[in-house]
Write a protein that holds these residues in place. Structure first.
Motif, PDB file in Angstrom:
ATOM      1  N   SER A 105      61.036  29.959  43.627  1.00 45.00           N
ATOM      2  CA  SER A 105      60.446  30.918  44.561  1.00 45.00           C
ATOM      3  C   SER A 105      60.653  30.469  46.002  1.00 45.00           C
ATOM      4  O   SER A 105      60.808  31.288  46.909  1.00 45.00           O
ATOM      5  CB  SER A 105      58.960  31.117  44.275  1.00 45.00           C
ATOM      6  N   HIS A 130      59.305  27.112  38.655  1.00 49.04           N
ATOM      7  CA  HIS A 130      58.937  28.405  39.245  1.00 49.04           C
ATOM      8  C   HIS A 130      58.705  28.271  40.749  1.00 49.04           C
ATOM      9  O   HIS A 130      59.202  29.083  41.547  1.00 49.04           O
ATOM     10  CB  HIS A 130      57.678  28.950  38.574  1.00 49.04           C
ATOM     11  N   ALA A 190      50.052  33.426  41.433  1.00 45.65           N
ATOM     12  CA  ALA A 190      49.700  34.681  40.764  1.00 45.65           C
ATOM     13  C   ALA A 190      50.874  35.193  39.937  1.00 45.65           C
ATOM     14  O   ALA A 190      50.700  35.639  38.791  1.00 45.65           O
ATOM     15  CB  ALA A 190      49.278  35.729  41.795  1.00 45.65           C
ATOM     16  N   ALA A 191      52.084  35.121  40.491  1.00 46.71           N
ATOM     17  CA  ALA A 191      53.268  35.568  39.758  1.00 46.71           C
ATOM     18  C   ALA A 191      53.518  34.697  38.534  1.00 46.71           C
ATOM     19  O   ALA A 191      53.876  35.191  37.457  1.00 46.71           O
ATOM     20  CB  ALA A 191      54.483  35.555  40.686  1.00 46.71           C
ATOM     21  N   PHE A 192      53.321  33.389  38.683  1.00 51.97           N
ATOM     22  CA  PHE A 192      53.529  32.471  37.556  1.00 51.97           C
ATOM     23  C   PHE A 192      52.540  32.747  36.433  1.00 51.97           C
ATOM     24  O   PHE A 192      52.923  32.825  35.256  1.00 51.97           O
ATOM     25  CB  PHE A 192      53.388  31.030  38.035  1.00 51.97           C
ATOM     26  N   GLU A 194      50.908  35.434  35.805  1.00 51.44           N
ATOM     27  CA  GLU A 194      51.161  36.738  35.188  1.00 51.44           C
ATOM     28  C   GLU A 194      52.280  36.627  34.152  1.00 51.44           C
ATOM     29  O   GLU A 194      52.225  37.238  33.083  1.00 51.44           O
ATOM     30  CB  GLU A 194      51.539  37.760  36.261  1.00 51.44           C
ATOM     31  N   ALA A 195      53.293  35.810  34.472  1.00 56.16           N
ATOM     32  CA  ALA A 195      54.411  35.622  33.546  1.00 56.16           C
ATOM     33  C   ALA A 195      54.071  34.644  32.424  1.00 56.16           C
ATOM     34  O   ALA A 195      54.661  34.719  31.338  1.00 56.16           O
ATOM     35  CB  ALA A 195      55.640  35.118  34.315  1.00 56.16           C
ATOM     36  N   GLU A 220      50.351  33.789  46.231  1.00 54.57           N
ATOM     37  CA  GLU A 220      51.184  34.807  45.595  1.00 54.57           C
ATOM     38  C   GLU A 220      52.078  34.199  44.514  1.00 54.57           C
ATOM     39  O   GLU A 220      52.313  34.808  43.463  1.00 54.57           O
ATOM     40  CB  GLU A 220      52.048  35.517  46.639  1.00 54.57           C
ATOM     41  N   ARG A 221      52.576  32.997  44.735  1.00 54.72           N
ATOM     42  CA  ARG A 221      53.497  32.377  43.771  1.00 54.72           C
ATOM     43  C   ARG A 221      52.764  31.941  42.510  1.00 54.72           C
ATOM     44  O   ARG A 221      53.296  32.040  41.406  1.00 54.72           O
ATOM     45  CB  ARG A 221      54.210  31.208  44.445  1.00 54.72           C
ATOM     46  N   ASN A 258      62.430  32.718  48.708  1.00 56.74           N
ATOM     47  CA  ASN A 258      61.622  33.111  49.872  1.00 56.74           C
ATOM     48  C   ASN A 258      61.423  31.922  50.806  1.00 56.74           C
ATOM     49  O   ASN A 258      60.309  31.403  50.941  1.00 56.74           O
ATOM     50  CB  ASN A 258      60.249  33.621  49.415  1.00 56.74           C
TER      51      ASN A 258
END
Length: 306
Positions: A300, A296, A120-122, A124-125, A117-118, A304
């Motif tokens: 994160s 990042h 994927a978020a990176f 995307e940004a 998930e982390r 979390n």
């Protein structure tokens, strides 16, 4: 004074030929694989050995084989090829508009539990950064950072960190998993010494988790009875579900909800609460893309925590 190899006397064609000969056990087959005449191939190999100052190949009627020095040369040749392929890949990324390339090596626990998930978020940004992810054992990851094969590594805290700058990434809680048919299944908490009276399902040699549990067994004065060894946590769970043994593994890698055929038992040991570390090579300037990913992941982890 030690003899040094003159890099000008060795080229990639010769190194590729040397590897092809070593892999095939034949100078003729190696020359054919590299589209070289046999006489030209023989001359290149002789020049390579002359430049090295030692014999690299043992020649016999059955073919050729590597000498101990030849094995060392082979390892370095393969590493050079890997670096050249990495160079071509990263330059190709820039030509296609990608503005950064990060090599992330991580152990199985972090890849399964924390990174998907982390990452994927990176991405995307930061769509213009490419992250190459490779699953490796913790020790291999630490060595890759020192050798420059990886930019960022995530590994267990019982891994040697000489030559690395490290920060805590996540807590990794370990528990005992067993079949509902196992004698320990009714327990809510168990010590590791009690576990050692039973057979285990574990990961393959070299994993940091196996090293940790094996060392704990030695300290307890008992032998760890490994009945089955596998390559993944999923395979561990399947073997444990079949009641082939018990296992120690991170709670976060278990399927949610845990199948009714399995029991999760608290491991009553201080070392059952270990940490995953994020590391980079000390004294080496990381790329801006690697710094962005490091920041990042650490941010994160603070938001979390496990």
């Amino acid at each position: 004074m030690d003899r040094l190899i003159n890099p000008a006397r060795i080229d990639f064609v010769t190194l590729r030929l040397f590897c092809a000969v070593a892999e095939s056990g034949s100078i003729t087959k190696g020359a054919q694989a590299c589209n070289l005449a046999l006489s030209a191939a023989s001359r290149r190999l002789a020049d390579f050995e002359s430049a090295s100052g030692t014999r690299l190949l043992e020649r016999s009627a059955q073919g050729v084989s590597l000498t101990p020095a030849g094995h060392v040369a082979m390892q370095h040749a393969l590493r050079l090829f890997q670096g050249f392929e990495q160079l071509s890949s990263e330059l190709g990324d820039y030509s296609r508009g990608v503005r950064g390339h990060v090599r992330l090596w991580a152990n199985m626990s972090s890849l399964t539990e924390y990174l998907p998930e982390r990452l994927a978020a990176f991405l995307e940004a930061q769509p213009d950064i490419r992250v190459e992810v490779e699953e490796q054992l913790s020790g291999e990851t630490a060595r890759a950072l020192v050798d420059g094969l990886a930019d960022i590594g995530i590994f267990a805290d019982n891994t040697p960190t000489h030559g690395l700058d490290v920060e805590r990434f996540q807590e990794d809680r370990l528990a005992v998993l067993c079949s509902r048919k196992h004698p320990l299944a009714r327990r809510r908490k168990v010590t590791y010494a009690e576990c050692l009276d039973h057979e285990f399902v574990g990961l393959n040699r070299g994993s940091s988790l196996l090293e940790l549990t094996s060392r704990a067994a030695q300290l307890a004065g008992k032998a760890m009875q490994l009945r089955v060894q596998v390559r993944s946590f999923d395979a561990m769970c399947r073997m444990i579900e079949a009641n082939l043994g018990i296992g120690v593994l991170p709670v976060g890698v278990l399927r949610t909800p845990v199948p009714k055929s399995l029991a999760v038992i608290d491991l009553d040991e201080p070392w059952a609460h270990r940490h995953l570390l994020l590391g980079m090579a000390a004294g080496r300037d990381p790329s801006p893309a690697a710094l962005l990913l490091r920041d990042h992941l650490l941010a994160s982890a603070r938001v979390n925590p496990a």
